[in-house]
Design a protein around this motif. Structure first.
Motif, PDB file in Angstrom:
ATOM      1  N   GLN A 133       0.823  -1.204   0.000  1.00 22.50           N
ATOM      2  CA  GLN A 133       0.000   0.000   0.000  1.00 22.50           C
ATOM      3  C   GLN A 133       0.861   1.259   0.000  1.00 22.50           C
ATOM      4  O   GLN A 133       0.551   2.232  -0.698  1.00 22.50           O
ATOM      5  CB  GLN A 133      -0.922  -0.001   1.225  1.00 22.50           C
ATOM      6  N   ASP A 135       3.867   1.507  -1.221  1.00 22.02           N
ATOM      7  CA  ASP A 135       4.456   1.607  -2.564  1.00 22.02           C
ATOM      8  C   ASP A 135       3.477   2.258  -3.542  1.00 22.02           C
ATOM      9  O   ASP A 135       3.859   3.118  -4.335  1.00 22.02           O
ATOM     10  CB  ASP A 135       4.847   0.214  -3.079  1.00 22.02           C
ATOM     11  N   GLU A 136       2.217   1.832  -3.483  1.00 22.94           N
ATOM     12  CA  GLU A 136       1.219   2.381  -4.396  1.00 22.94           C
ATOM     13  C   GLU A 136       0.963   3.859  -4.106  1.00 22.94           C
ATOM     14  O   GLU A 136       0.864   4.677  -5.031  1.00 22.94           O
ATOM     15  CB  GLU A 136      -0.088   1.591  -4.286  1.00 22.94           C
ATOM     16  N   ARG A 139       3.755   5.901  -5.434  1.00 20.66           N
ATOM     17  CA  ARG A 139       3.656   6.049  -6.898  1.00 20.66           C
ATOM     18  C   ARG A 139       2.642   7.132  -7.274  1.00 20.66           C
ATOM     19  O   ARG A 139       2.884   7.948  -8.181  1.00 20.66           O
ATOM     20  CB  ARG A 139       3.266   4.715  -7.544  1.00 20.66           C
ATOM     21  N   GLN A 344      -5.723   2.419   2.219  1.00 26.12           N
ATOM     22  CA  GLN A 344      -6.524   2.193   1.017  1.00 26.12           C
ATOM     23  C   GLN A 344      -7.332   3.439   0.672  1.00 26.12           C
ATOM     24  O   GLN A 344      -7.369   3.862  -0.494  1.00 26.12           O
ATOM     25  CB  GLN A 344      -7.461   1.007   1.213  1.00 26.12           C
ATOM     26  N   THR A 347      -5.127   6.310  -0.594  1.00 27.52           N
ATOM     27  CA  THR A 347      -4.714   6.083  -1.982  1.00 27.52           C
ATOM     28  C   THR A 347      -5.851   6.435  -2.939  1.00 27.52           C
ATOM     29  O   THR A 347      -5.625   7.027  -3.999  1.00 27.52           O
ATOM     30  CB  THR A 347      -4.271   4.627  -2.183  1.00 27.52           C
ATOM     31  N   THR A 351      -5.434   9.221  -5.745  1.00 29.99           N
ATOM     32  CA  THR A 351      -5.559   8.737  -7.120  1.00 29.99           C
ATOM     33  C   THR A 351      -6.548   9.600  -7.901  1.00 29.99           C
ATOM     34  O   THR A 351      -6.326   9.917  -9.075  1.00 29.99           O
ATOM     35  CB  THR A 351      -6.004   7.271  -7.139  1.00 29.99           C
TER      36      THR A 351
END
Length: 453
Positions: A133, A135-136, A139, A344, A347, A351
């Motif tokens: 998580q 890492d995402e 990114r 979560q 993110t 996003t």
């Protein structure tokens, strides 16, 4: 899900706010029990490998050590009767293994050996999820840093506009903080991921003369390390893990609060995404509430509050003290579930984050150029000296605030200023894009550094 579930984290109405399916699957009752059964099976396999018990017995115990093969209703009833967390499961495994093999179940072990090692196995799975998580999220933040490398906005200190910066630099700063958490996770793993095999009082007496060989064999089969000493009364490994989750939660809450603040009606610089079906308010149709950010804030603050309690479990007495040890049974699953859900949702926020560069520029202009007072003062410091320049500019700032006149107009009307600076140079100094310093280069350096780690 049981509609009568008494745990708020598992409530039908709030599962969209706390936790996530992946982390719940790691820390539900069945998986926790399966981890303890895995430890029991591995112990039997290692004992058979060393010739301590018959190989056929280890094979039978391994086949029986599956949650689906046990009568969980009987285990639950037995737990209430025995007032013991593991004995009912051991009894159920013994029955499932049969008379011949059952006599070798749990041979030489103690409850805390099995439970702590099982918790370590679950923590390893939880850390894998948290690492992915992070890492995402890194990114996603890197993409914002690149996309908004030159998107100018107001930096804020003490809750007020300070100087121009870029949204890209803010995103780069955030992702480097999360990168450090990723490094901490890697550093934690060898300390945390070890077996617990102290035996009844930490002397390993029950494991017999080949205890060290047995310990190494169990650890190898589980993919864990060997602790130099038993850790029944020194749970700092698990406490460090929970403390790190608290650090990650603090970062998550900070980022959620940043978006919460930027989305205020009066600020309007960035907003969390909204689905068409999403309801902001039950009574005010115009509301677009940052509910995901609020869920992150709630989960993260709840998790952080558990860290002092986790640290308290280190104050254990003698060679084992379950008066404090049992606290970790509750804290470990809950903290992992809370951080899994928080990351979560965070993110999801970043996003789909809607960034408004035009509103950022408009807010920068709201002070009439006052956010460039440092740039003007430093330019005047050369010919006038720093202290006189600071005094001069501060006086003009006060006049601007008191009279409502533009900072730029007052600068152009001041003889001391115009004796040094032309109107064209003043215009350049009052352009926010001219005073973002090395923001773009800092973004580039941050992203290059994170790529190398």
């Amino acid at each position: 899900m049981n509609p009568l579930n008494s745990c708020f984290l598992d409530s039908l109405t709030v599962t969209s706010f706390f936790g996530n399916a992946e982390m719940r699957a790691v820390f539900n009752d069945r998986q926790l029990m399966q981890s303890w059964l895995d430890v029991e099976a591995t112990l039997a396999q290692a004992q058979a490998e060393l010739g301590i018990i018959p190989s056929v017995a280890a094979e039978t115990i391994t086949e029986a050590a599956r949650v689906e093969r046990l009568d969980l209703a009987a285990v639950s009833a037995d737990a209430a009767d025995t007032v013991h967390p593991l004995v009912p499961l051991i009894r159920a495994l013994t029955r499932a293994a049969g008379t011949d093999a059952g006599r070798y179940v749990h041979l030489g072990a103690t409850t805390q050996d099995v439970m702590d090692t099982g918790f370590v196995l679950r923590a390893r799975a939880g850390l894998d999820i948290v690492g992915g998580q992070l890492d995402e999220l890194v990114r996603v933040l890197r993409r914002h840093a690149l996309r908004h490398r030159d998107t100018v906005m107001a930096a804020r200190t003490h809750g007020q506009q300070a100087l121009p910066t870029t949204f890209g630099l803010r995103a780069a700063v955030w992702q480097t903080e999360l990168q450090r958490h990723r490094e901490r996770l890697a550093q934690l793993r060898p300390r945390l991921l070890v077996t617990s095999m102290g035996g009844a009082a930490g002397t390993m007496a029950g494991y017999g003369p080949r205890a060290f060989e047995l310990e190494r064999a169990v650890a190898a089969r589980l993919g864990l390390g060997v602790a130099p000493t038993p850790w029944h009364a020194t749970p700092d490994r698990l406490v460090e893990c929970l403390t790190l989750l608290g650090l990650i939660a603090a970062s998550a809450e900070k980022l959620a609060r940043e978006v919460y603040f930027l989305g205020r009606t009066e600020i309007g610089e960035a907003h969390e995404p909204q689905r068409d079906s999403q309801v902001g308010s039950s009574t005010m149709p115009h509301k677009r509430n940052p509910i995901r950010c609020e869920a992150v804030i709630a989960a993260a603050s709840t998790l952080r509050a558990q860290v002092p309690l986790a640290i308290q479990t280190m104050v254990a007495q003698d060679d084992r003290d379950m008066g404090v040890g049992m606290t970790l049974w509750k804290l470990l699953p809950e903290c992992f579930i809370l951080i899994g859900g928080a990351l979560q949702r965070l993110t999801e926020v970043f996003t789909g984050l809607r960034v408004d560069p035009a509103r950022m520029r408009a807010n920068l202009a709201a002070t009439g150029g006052l956010v460039l007072s440092e740039a003007v003062m430093l330019r005047l410091a050369g010919p006038l000296g720093r202290e006189p320049a600071h005094h001069l500019v501060m006086g003009i700032v006060r006049d601007s605030l008191d009279t409502g006149r533009s900072f730029g107009d007052l600068l152009r009307a001041d003889r001391q200023v115009t004796a040094v600076l032309s109107h064209a140079e003043l215009d350049n100094l009052l352009d926010p894009l001219s005073y973002v310093g090395h923001a773009a280069a800092l973004v580039d350096r941050a992203l290059l550094t994170s790529e190398a780690t």
